[in-house]
Design an enzyme around this catalytic site. Sequence first.
Site, PDB file in Angstrom:
ATOM      1  N   HIS A 145      -8.386  -3.998   8.337  1.00 10.70           N
ATOM      2  CA  HIS A 145      -7.703  -3.863   9.629  1.00 10.70           C
ATOM      3  C   HIS A 145      -8.506  -4.529  10.745  1.00 10.70           C
ATOM      4  CE1 HIS A 145      -4.867  -0.861   7.973  1.00 10.70           C
ATOM      5  NE2 HIS A 145      -5.895  -0.518   7.219  1.00 10.70           N
ATOM      6  N   HIS A 147       0.829  -1.200   0.000  1.00  9.04           N
ATOM      7  CA  HIS A 147       0.000   0.000   0.000  1.00  9.04           C
ATOM      8  C   HIS A 147       0.870   1.260   0.000  1.00  9.04           C
ATOM      9  CE1 HIS A 147      -3.789  -2.193   1.662  1.00  9.04           C
ATOM     10  NE2 HIS A 147      -3.775  -2.144   0.347  1.00  9.04           N
ATOM     11  N   ASP A 207      -0.878  -2.506  14.648  1.00  9.20           N
ATOM     12  CA  ASP A 207      -1.818  -1.724  13.852  1.00  9.20           C
ATOM     13  C   ASP A 207      -3.010  -1.274  14.694  1.00  9.20           C
ATOM     14  OD1 ASP A 207      -3.627  -0.787  11.957  1.00  9.20           O
ATOM     15  OD2 ASP A 207      -3.915  -2.743  10.986  1.00  9.20           O
TER      16      ASP A 207
END
Length: 623
Positions: free
Chosen positions: A435, A141, A262
């Site tokens: 996510h 990404h 994350d």
Amino acid sequence: MSEQNQTERQKQPEKAPKPKRERKNTTRSYKHVQLERKRPQLTRDGAAQEKGQQRQRPASQHASTAGKDPKARLKVIPLGGLDAIGKNMTVFECKGDMIIDDAGLMFPDDDHPGIDLILPDYTYVLENADKLRGIVITHGHEDHTGTLPYLLKDLDRKVPIYATKLTLGLIEGKLAEHRVKNAKLVEIKPGDQIQLGCITAEFFAVNHSIPGAVGVFFQSPAGNVLHTGDFKLDQSPIDGVHTDFGALARFSKTGVDLMMSDSTNATNPNFTLSEAEVGKVLANIIKQATGRVIIASFASHIHRMQQICDAAIANGRKVVVTGRSMIQNTDIARRLGYLHISDDNLIDAYDLKGIPADEVVIMCTGSQGEPLSALARIANGDHKTIDIEEGDTVIISATPVPGNEKAVTRVINSLAKIGADVYDKSRARVHVSGHAGAEELKLVLSIVQPKNFMPVHGEATHLRAHAKLAQDVGIPKENVFICENGEGLELSTKGVRRGDYVQSGIVYVDGLSVGDTSQDVLDERTTLGSQGIACATALVDAKRKQVVGSVRVETHGITGGDDPEIVEDFSFAVTRALGGALSKGGTVKDWERACRQSLQTALWERTKQKPMVIATVMEAPKA
């Protein structure tokens, strides 16, 4: 992606006194090599062969104290990713060896008029470039790879980049576009280890919204750090790749001194849904559609693209790909075996004429409402080959990045006016996140059981929410570190403490300019866009201390500013102020300041507006 959301540091007891901070949140200019016209010759290795970079298979057992040096210190320095969801970049440094973990960018929002891209300030890397042993990239990404071309130009030497096959393919295309040739691309696979000086990096598979995503377990003489990368726990993944629970458990047994994880969806209390759920919805919408189907998504979302292709073919439709990045990524993913669709089922956009509308699905860019994207041009009737008609179906298969909501809404309204049937996340499940939600994050924390925790990849809200989750699963509050960009942590055999600050901040890419655009320039652009501009020009005889002729005043973007009577009043006010300034002597700058202040006052009195004001005073040539 608001660049200005700075993380408020949580007050925590520490073993060492907190260093006094000298904040250096700057935009800076980088040196650049001359762009070359030839396509770069990038080295693409299947294995690292340079000294100190040999690949190994992981050992089955690791002693928690093996290889530890009581005198060693591992610095963990985030240069980006802790104030926004974007420009992720972290430096690891130990015993004279340095590695970079990700090198991403961020896209601008309404607070950055005219800016193309936003990079992290990597001055610290350039100042210590002789220590750099390699760059590790977790996935493809832009917020993890986009800074690479700029960084490599400034390093001006060949640096090995370690990533999986698809990630390297996307990076190779990016470097070719920027004509960067000083890169050595080294392919790794989950389970591989590489030795970068005194630091060992072991890769493990994670599930994300792009194939080839990995997390990294760093082992050093000072301690071990686990970086999850971007991940979720999809148990029915499109490509069959799950997040590697076995590896996480093994790292826990080895001993994780610091975990970086994350935080994007830390505020979401639920499990993130499987990507397969989106495929079912897309297939149903395509099946029911009577006209063309146009689907906008992220160009890097290969899993989504695969499901769109499968649904199109299952319903007897051909696939058209449009948008520069979508075409490029489709080609790369097909070539590397990550996107499966035959040539017979692909149609060039220029060959659409004459094909019935109900036999086509169009994949395009523009899910964020970008003005120049394929979807925006289609909605505005500006696309070269694709027109939209009443009854066509448009699917926006993405969630607007914070700051892009208005742009997306504008595109949706334009499509609705034409008569298109528009689907977005609010109407149907046409998108799920890549996510992990809160429960998934807690599950991973429970498996890894780190001694210390540092939430990454998020804005202040996400970082604090993730910190709370870590405390909920039993990590002591004093062992949870909410940091800011530039604020490092230092690991040793004694534990983790806050380290020194290094220069951090943001760098604006503005056309061909990198780092030269300051916040003052952005403020001026904002003023110009919202209030307009007024200019006063005068000629003076400095010797006689008088104005020659009349002062000329022009206004643009100011309500009532084109009224001759009002303009005459402005000119009179400036002439009077300039005459007074001339009588006192001074310099040209003093006279221009007097003109500027008088025009600002006159504008406010007549219009109640505060436009940008420019005053120019020139001396008449001497006889």
